[in-house]
Scaffold this active site. Structure first.
Site, PDB file in Angstrom:
ATOM      1  N   ASP A  48       0.849  -1.174   0.000  1.00 54.45           N
ATOM      2  CA  ASP A  48       0.000   0.000   0.000  1.00 54.45           C
ATOM      3  C   ASP A  48       0.891   1.232   0.000  1.00 54.45           C
ATOM      4  O   ASP A  48       1.971   1.225   0.623  1.00 54.45           O
ATOM      5  CB  ASP A  48      -0.923   0.018   1.228  1.00 54.45           C
ATOM      6  CG  ASP A  48      -2.129   0.922   1.029  1.00 54.45           C
ATOM      7  OD1 ASP A  48      -3.235   0.406   0.790  1.00 54.45           O
ATOM      8  OD2 ASP A  48      -1.959   2.157   1.112  1.00 54.45           O
ATOM      9  N   ARG A  85      -0.665   3.533   7.072  1.00 51.69           N
ATOM     10  CA  ARG A  85      -1.492   2.326   7.038  1.00 51.69           C
ATOM     11  C   ARG A  85      -0.612   1.085   7.244  1.00 51.69           C
ATOM     12  O   ARG A  85      -0.972   0.182   8.007  1.00 51.69           O
ATOM     13  CB  ARG A  85      -2.226   2.253   5.696  1.00 51.69           C
ATOM     14  CG  ARG A  85      -2.967   0.961   5.401  1.00 51.69           C
ATOM     15  CD  ARG A  85      -4.202   0.831   6.221  1.00 51.69           C
ATOM     16  NE  ARG A  85      -5.075  -0.236   5.727  1.00 51.69           N
ATOM     17  CZ  ARG A  85      -5.983  -0.838   6.476  1.00 51.69           C
ATOM     18  NH1 ARG A  85      -6.156  -0.478   7.730  1.00 51.69           N
ATOM     19  NH2 ARG A  85      -6.749  -1.788   5.965  1.00 51.69           N
ATOM     20  N   THR A 124     -13.451  -2.754  -9.480  1.00 52.73           N
ATOM     21  CA  THR A 124     -14.629  -2.659 -10.344  1.00 52.73           C
ATOM     22  C   THR A 124     -14.339  -1.740 -11.523  1.00 52.73           C
ATOM     23  O   THR A 124     -13.929  -0.588 -11.339  1.00 52.73           O
ATOM     24  CB  THR A 124     -15.830  -2.111  -9.559  1.00 52.73           C
ATOM     25  OG1 THR A 124     -16.114  -2.990  -8.475  1.00 52.73           O
ATOM     26  CG2 THR A 124     -17.061  -2.001 -10.469  1.00 52.73           C
ATOM     27  N   CYS A 172     -19.404   0.917  -3.702  1.00 51.33           N
ATOM     28  CA  CYS A 172     -19.863   0.068  -4.814  1.00 51.33           C
ATOM     29  C   CYS A 172     -21.193   0.530  -5.399  1.00 51.33           C
ATOM     30  O   CYS A 172     -21.242   1.002  -6.531  1.00 51.33           O
ATOM     31  CB  CYS A 172     -19.987  -1.385  -4.352  1.00 51.33           C
ATOM     32  SG  CYS A 172     -18.406  -2.225  -4.152  1.00 51.33           S
ATOM     33  N   ARG A 218     -16.746   6.270   2.997  1.00 48.52           N
ATOM     34  CA  ARG A 218     -16.657   6.522   1.560  1.00 48.52           C
ATOM     35  C   ARG A 218     -18.035   6.731   0.930  1.00 48.52           C
ATOM     36  O   ARG A 218     -18.929   5.908   1.063  1.00 48.52           O
ATOM     37  CB  ARG A 218     -15.957   5.351   0.861  1.00 48.52           C
ATOM     38  CG  ARG A 218     -14.469   5.255   1.154  1.00 48.52           C
ATOM     39  CD  ARG A 218     -13.874   4.017   0.532  1.00 48.52           C
ATOM     40  NE  ARG A 218     -14.450   2.794   1.099  1.00 48.52           N
ATOM     41  CZ  ARG A 218     -14.190   1.579   0.640  1.00 48.52           C
ATOM     42  NH1 ARG A 218     -13.400   1.417  -0.403  1.00 48.52           N
ATOM     43  NH2 ARG A 218     -14.732   0.527   1.210  1.00 48.52           N
TER      44      ARG A 218
END
Length: 425
Positions: A33, A38, A118, A258, A326
């Site tokens: 990452d 993180r 996606t 999504c 998000r």
């Protein structure tokens, strides 16, 4: 270990981290990452997304790094970076392009690059393949190969985890498909489904969430209709759900990484082909309007003479019992109320205060115990602690005669205080 192939997972967010931890149980695995903070957090054994429990994080054999060089020599690279939309709801493929450069710089002959992000059909082969060629100096289909396996992570879902679901897979060649079947088949007990092609697998992913979006939009629209009749959609759905083939969708705000995003990828693909996607975009229009609709109803119920009202919004994340902010559409309610001059406080026991401030300029109230005397309370997200609130909490939080707006019906049947307005979708 079940295999000796070294595997890298690029992007350690809600999708990539659970996948990487699951793969690391069977293969030597590197998790990459770009966020060094993180990586430090994960190395310390903590996942702030709460998708991987601390004990599992501390025990994993996964090697987490922010150094791309540590991915050199991998047999399989799995890309799980986000694919958001921009301010015009156009696909933003910049994270995907950046990931292609990161992988391309360390790619060696014989490797397979799998995308889980996606996208609309064609992105893996027509965009990512050429980018990987440019950055690696290798030839796609000869020196390295492509694959696609759409992610199906549902944040906060402890039943449909990555090691239990069916994984759709597709490879550039039959041999690559079988390689992916072996890797993913080792990781999940749900088995694998070999899609007819990479484009078919890409299309399957993007329509899964578009279908949900359209179904929710239908429920949201009939909710607005029934509100004009004085009917509660919850009462209507309670009756309709007794039919064996009625689909049990619920009204509300549609956000997240999504459902609130993927239909725009499908719409962009359709537009490039010269087709105007009416149903897809209509569903998005309805769902994107729900925040303003709810704010308008709250203001109507408070009364036209109510100015500078104090409103408490309970819940900011895009869904219950997750910290994921998000694309949350709760912000639409807040923005509309504030634009009309009302004072809005926001509380969420799950959300990260720094992320709320950074992404939405919202200062979260950290304790309900310190709050009181609001003209209206909006239950926006049905977190478990909210469902357990006692009547005296509502008595303290809301003024006599004030409004309790229960967006998701989480307090239906609860002993709410007398003398207050109670409204739900």
């Amino acid at each position: 270990m079940s295999g000796t192939e070294k595997i890298s997972v690029i992007g350690l967010g809600y999708v990539g981290l659970p996948l990487a931890v699951a793969i690391a149980r069977h293969f030597p695995t590197v998790g990459f990452d770009i966020d060094e903070a993180r990586i430090a957090q994960l190395r310390a054994g903590h996942d702030r997304t709460r998708e991987v429990e601390d004990d599992a994080m501390a025990a994993t054999a996964l090697h987490c790094t922010a150094d791309p060089a540590e991915m050199a020599g991998c047999a399989v690279y799995i890309v799980t970076v986000p694919t958001p939309v921009d301010q015009w709801n156009k696909p933003d493929l910049s994270p995907l392009k950046a990931a292609c450069k990161t992988v391309g710089d360390v790619l060696t002959p014989g490797a397979t690059v799998v995308f889980e992000s996606t996208v609309y059909p064609g992105v893996t082969e027509d965009l990512c393949g050429p980018l990987l060629e440019r950055f690696s100096g290798l030839t796609c289909g000869t020196d390295f190969f492509l694959g696609y396996s759409p992610e199906r992570i549902n944040p906060g879902d402890r039943e449909h985890t990555v090691d239990r679901i069916t994984k759709v897979i597709a490879g550039q060649t039959p041999e690559v498909t079988e390689q992916l079947a072996r890797v993913y088949g080792t990781v999940t007990t749900g088995g694998v489904f070999r899609a007819a092609s990479i484009k078919a697998a890409e299309a399957a992913k993007v329509i899964e969430n578009a279908q949900r979006d359209i179904n929710i939009a239908f429920i949201n629209e009939i909710t607005m209709i029934f509100q004009r009749m004085g009917l509660s959609i919850q009462d209507v759905l309670a009756a309709s759900n007794t039919k064996w083939n009625f689909l049990p969708f619920q009204p509300g705000l549609v956000g997240g990484h999504c459902i609130g995003v993927d239909p725009f990828y499908l719409a962009e693909c359709a537009s490039q082909l010269g087709h105007h996607p009416e149903i897809i975009l209509s569903g998005r229009k309805v769902n994107d309007s729900m925040g303003h609709y709810i704010a308008d109803r709250v203001m109507d119920l408070m009364g036209p003479d109510k100015e500078n009202a104090r409103v408490l919004v309970m819940g900011l994340t895009f869904k219950e019992n997750v910290p994921d902010l998000r694309n949350t559409r709760v912000v639409d309610i807040i923005a509309k109320l504030r634009a009309k001059g009302h004072v809005v406080d926001v509380h969420d026991p799950m959300a990260d205060t720094e992320e709320a401030a950074r992404y939405y300029q919202i200062e979260l109230k950290r304790s309900l115990d310190e709050l009181s005397g609001y003209d209206a309370l909006i239950g926006a997200v049905p977190h478990t602690p909210y469902k357990a609130l006692a009547a005296d909490a509502f008595q303290r939080l809301v003024k006599p005669g004030g409004l309790i707006a229960d967006i998701k019906g989480m307090w239906r049947g609860a002993p709410l205080p007398q003398g207050m307005q109670v409204w739900s979708l």
